[in-house]
Enzyme design. Structure first.
Site, PDB file in Angstrom:
ATOM      1  CB  VAL A  67      -0.919  -0.017   1.251  1.00  0.00           C
ATOM      2  CG1 VAL A  67      -1.731   1.262   1.358  1.00  0.00           C
ATOM      3  CG2 VAL A  67      -1.833  -1.245   1.222  1.00  0.00           C
ATOM      4  CG  ASP A 156       5.614  -7.694   7.345  1.00  0.00           C
ATOM      5  OD1 ASP A 156       4.416  -7.931   7.576  1.00  0.00           O
ATOM      6  OD2 ASP A 156       6.378  -7.105   8.130  1.00  0.00           O
ATOM      7  CG  HIS A 181      11.910 -10.476  20.300  1.00  0.00           C
ATOM      8  ND1 HIS A 181      12.483  -9.530  21.117  1.00  0.00           N
ATOM      9  CD2 HIS A 181      11.204  -9.784  19.372  1.00  0.00           C
ATOM     10  CE1 HIS A 181      12.139  -8.316  20.712  1.00  0.00           C
ATOM     11  NE2 HIS A 181      11.356  -8.454  19.635  1.00  0.00           N
ATOM     12  CD  GLU A 248       5.367  -8.795  15.632  1.00  0.00           C
ATOM     13  OE1 GLU A 248       5.835  -9.207  14.558  1.00  0.00           O
ATOM     14  OE2 GLU A 248       5.951  -7.994  16.378  1.00  0.00           O
TER      15      GLU A 248
HETATM   16  C1  2GW Z   1       4.147   0.610   7.637  1.00  0.00           C
HETATM   17  C2  2GW Z   1       4.798   1.366   8.606  1.00  0.00           C
HETATM   18  C3  2GW Z   1       5.173   2.672   8.346  1.00  0.00           C
HETATM   19  C4  2GW Z   1       4.894   3.210   7.110  1.00  0.00           C
HETATM   20  C5  2GW Z   1       4.254   2.457   6.169  1.00  0.00           C
HETATM   21  C6  2GW Z   1       3.859   1.164   6.426  1.00  0.00           C
HETATM   22  C7  2GW Z   1       3.208   0.371   5.401  1.00  0.00           C
HETATM   23  C8  2GW Z   1       3.004  -0.992   5.595  1.00  0.00           C
HETATM   24  C9  2GW Z   1       2.837   0.930   4.149  1.00  0.00           C
HETATM   25  O1  2GW Z   1       2.989   2.144   3.853  1.00  0.00           O
HETATM   26  N1  2GW Z   1       2.322   0.124   3.177  1.00  0.00           N
HETATM   27  C10 2GW Z   1       2.133  -1.189   3.387  1.00  0.00           C
HETATM   28  O2  2GW Z   1       1.685  -1.902   2.470  1.00  0.00           O
HETATM   29  N2  2GW Z   1       2.431  -1.748   4.608  1.00  0.00           N
HETATM   30  C11 2GW Z   1       2.188  -3.191   4.809  1.00  0.00           C
HETATM   31  O3  2GW Z   1       2.152  -3.509   6.180  1.00  0.00           O
HETATM   32  C12 2GW Z   1       3.332  -3.996   4.193  1.00  0.00           C
HETATM   33  O4  2GW Z   1       2.866  -5.248   3.731  1.00  0.00           O
HETATM   34  C13 2GW Z   1       4.250  -4.175   5.379  1.00  0.00           C
HETATM   35  O5  2GW Z   1       5.161  -5.230   5.226  1.00  0.00           O
HETATM   36  C14 2GW Z   1       3.211  -4.403   6.483  1.00  0.00           C
HETATM   37  C15 2GW Z   1       3.725  -4.160   7.913  1.00  0.00           C
HETATM   38  O6  2GW Z   1       4.411  -2.941   7.979  1.00  0.00           O
HETATM   39  P1  2GW Z   1       6.002  -2.939   8.204  1.00  0.00           P
HETATM   40  O7  2GW Z   1       6.577  -4.051   7.396  1.00  0.00           O
HETATM   41  O8  2GW Z   1       6.557  -1.589   7.931  1.00  0.00           O
HETATM   42  O9  2GW Z   1       6.097  -3.208   9.718  1.00  0.00           O
HETATM   43  P2  2GW Z   1       7.279  -3.993  10.533  1.00  0.00           P
HETATM   44  O10 2GW Z   1       8.305  -4.529   9.575  1.00  0.00           O
HETATM   45  O11 2GW Z   1       7.764  -3.091  11.603  1.00  0.00           O
HETATM   46  O12 2GW Z   1       6.454  -5.159  11.036  1.00  0.00           O
HETATM   47  C16 2GW Z   1       6.109  -5.849  12.193  1.00  0.00           C
HETATM   48  O13 2GW Z   1       5.156  -5.145  12.983  1.00  0.00           O
HETATM   49  C17 2GW Z   1       3.951  -4.772  12.292  1.00  0.00           C
HETATM   50  C18 2GW Z   1       3.034  -4.108  13.296  1.00  0.00           C
HETATM   51  O14 2GW Z   1       3.611  -2.940  13.795  1.00  0.00           O
HETATM   52  C19 2GW Z   1       3.276  -5.988  11.681  1.00  0.00           C
HETATM   53  O15 2GW Z   1       2.800  -6.840  12.682  1.00  0.00           O
HETATM   54  C20 2GW Z   1       4.256  -6.733  10.803  1.00  0.00           C
HETATM   55  O16 2GW Z   1       3.658  -7.919  10.299  1.00  0.00           O
HETATM   56  C21 2GW Z   1       5.497  -7.110  11.611  1.00  0.00           C
HETATM   57  O17 2GW Z   1       6.434  -7.733  10.767  1.00  0.00           O
HETATM   58 MN    MN Z   2       7.922  -5.652   7.847  1.00  0.00          MN
END
Ligand code: 2GW
Ligand code: MN
Length: 297
Positions: A67, A156, A181, A248
Site C-alpha cells: 500500500v 510482509d 527475540h 503482531e
Molecule cells: C508501515 C509502517 C510505516 C509506514 C508504512 C507502512 C506500510 C506498511 C505501508 O505504507 N504500506 C504497506 O503496504 N504496509 C504493509 O504492512 C506492508 O505489507 C508491510 O510489510 C506491512 C507491515 O508494515 P512494516 O513491514 O513496515 O512493519 P514492521 O516490519 O515493523 O512489522 C512488524 O510489525 C507490524 C506491526 O507494527 C506488523 O505486525 C508486521 O507484520 C510485523 O512484521
Molecule cells: Mn515488515
C-alpha cells in the site's frame, strides 16, 4: 536453547517434513513442549515435502500487502525473489493487495503460478495499514483465495527470499520465531501487557515471540486466526486503546491460545542487522532495509 526430549521425538513427523533429523541440530530447540516441530536447516528433507505436495496437487497462496510507497520500494524484489525460491515446482497463487493497481510491476511467472491483484483502501495511519490486513485476509480466505488455495502464507512485503522456502514449511498452523527475540526469556518478550487489551498476555503466559511478517497454514486455520485478530483489534479500538505491536500482538495472543503445529526457525525470516550467529546456517528470507524517513510519514 535445549534439545528435544528423546521420548517425544517419534511424534515429530508430518507428511511434509517426514522424520525430523533432530540430531542434525543438537544445539537448537527442534520441538516445542506441545510436540510441534521447529524446523531448522538440516532437520528436514526438502524432497519429502516436494513429493508430498505434488502428490496432493496442492495450491499454495502467498498474500502480500503493498500500500502506498511500499509498492515501488519493496514489491518487485519480493515477487522476483519469490519466483526463484518460494514453492518452486508447486502451484502458487499470489495475492497482491494494493491501493495502486496500475503500479503493480510486471513479473514473469513460472508454470503453474499466477498473480491476482486485489484493491484495498489506503488507511491514513500506518498502524491501520498493518492491522487492516487481518479483516481483509479474513474476507479473502472466505472467498476466492480460500477456494483456490489449500495452504496460504501471509507475508510482509519489506523482505525478499534468499533461499529455498518450500513445502517443508506447510502445516495446519505455522508461526515464525522472531529473529530479535528467540533467545530472550519469556518475561522480557514484547507482548501486550495492558490487561484491558484483547491481546494481553501476563508475565506467566506466552510460549515464544512470533513475528507477524510470516504466518501461514490451512485455509480453515487461517480463517480462525484472522477472525480472532480482527475482532481483538476492533474491541481494542472501541476501548480507545491499541496493542503495542498492533496486529503482531493479537497474533501472539492467538498463538498462545491456539498452539501452532509447526514453527519456523529464525532462518526463515532473518535480518542482517543481527550480527553472525552460529545457529543461523541458511537464511531463506531477509528483511529489506527500512528507510523510515522515506516511508514512515
Ligand atoms: C508501515 C509502517 C510505516 C509506514 C508504512 C507502512 C506500510 C506498511 C505501508 O505504507 N504500506 C504497506 O503496504 N504496509 C504493509 O504492512 C506492508 O505489507 C508491510 O510489510 C506491512 C507491515 O508494515 P512494516 O513491514 O513496515 O512493519 P514492521 O516490519 O515493523 O512489522 C512488524 O510489525 C507490524 C506491526 O507494527 C506488523 O505486525 C508486521 O507484520 C510485523 O512484521
Ligand atoms: Mn515488515
Amino acid at each position: 536453547i535445549g534439545t528435544c526430549p528423546t521420548a517425544i521425538m517419534p511424534l515429530l513427523r508430518d507428511n511434509f517434513t517426514g522424520v525430523l533429523h533432530h540430531w542434525a541440530r543438537p544445539e537448537v530447540l527442534t520441538c516445542t513442549s506441545w510436540g510441534a516441530p521447529i524446523i531448522w536447516d538440516g532437520t528436514f528433507d526438502p524432497h519429502v515435502a516436494q513429493k508430498e505436495a505434488r502428490r496432493r496437487n496442492l495450491t499454495i497462496g502467498l498474500t502480500v500487502f503493498a500500500v502506498g510507497r511500499y509498492l515501488e520500494k519493496y514489491l518487485e524484489h519480493f515477487l522476483v525473489s519469490a519466483e526463484q525460491h518460494f514453492m518452486v515446482g508447486q502451484n502458487v497463487v499470489y495475492y497482491v493487495f494494493t491501493d495502486r493497481l496500475e503500479a503493480v510491476p510486471y513479473v514473469a511467472l513460472g508454470q503453474g503460478r499466477l498473480l491476482r491483484v486485489k484493491p484495498v483502501q489506503r488507511e491514513r495511519r500506518w498502524q491501520d495499514v498493518s492491522m487492516a490486513r487481518m479483516p481483509t485476509l479474513h474476507e479473502a480466505l472466505g472467498g476466492q483465495l480460500g477456494q483456490e488455495a489449500d495452504f496460504v502464507f501471509c507475508l510482509d512485503v519489506d523482505q525478499y527470499f534468499t533461499g529455498n522456502f518450500g513445502p517443508e514449511v506447510l502445516a495446519d498452523l505455522v508461526a515464525q520465531l522472531h529473529a530479535w527475540h528467540y533467545r530472550w526469556p519469556r518475561w522480557l518478550l514484547p507482548y501486550e501487557r495492558d490487561k484491558r487489551s484483547a491481546a494481553a498476555l501476563s508475565l506467566s503466559e506466552g510460549d515464544f515471540y512470533y513475528h507477524a511478517a510470516v504466518f501461514g497454514g490451512s485455509v480453515a486455520a487461517l480463517l480462525k486466526l484472522t477472525a480472532h485478530c480482527a475482532t481483538g483489534q476492533q474491541l481494542d479500538r472501541k476501548r480507545g486503546i491499541e496493542a503495542l505491536w498492533h496486529d503482531e500482538s493479537h497474533l501472539n495472543k492467538f498463538f498462545w491460545l491456539n498452539k501452532p503445529t509447526k514453527l519456523l526457525s529464525p532462518e526463515f525470516c532473518w535480518t542482517e542487522e543481527i550480527s553472525w550467529r552460529r545457529e543461523i546456517h541458511h537464511p531463506r528470507l531477509l528483511w529489506a532495509p527500512k528507510e523510515y524517513t522515506l516511508v514512515r510519514n
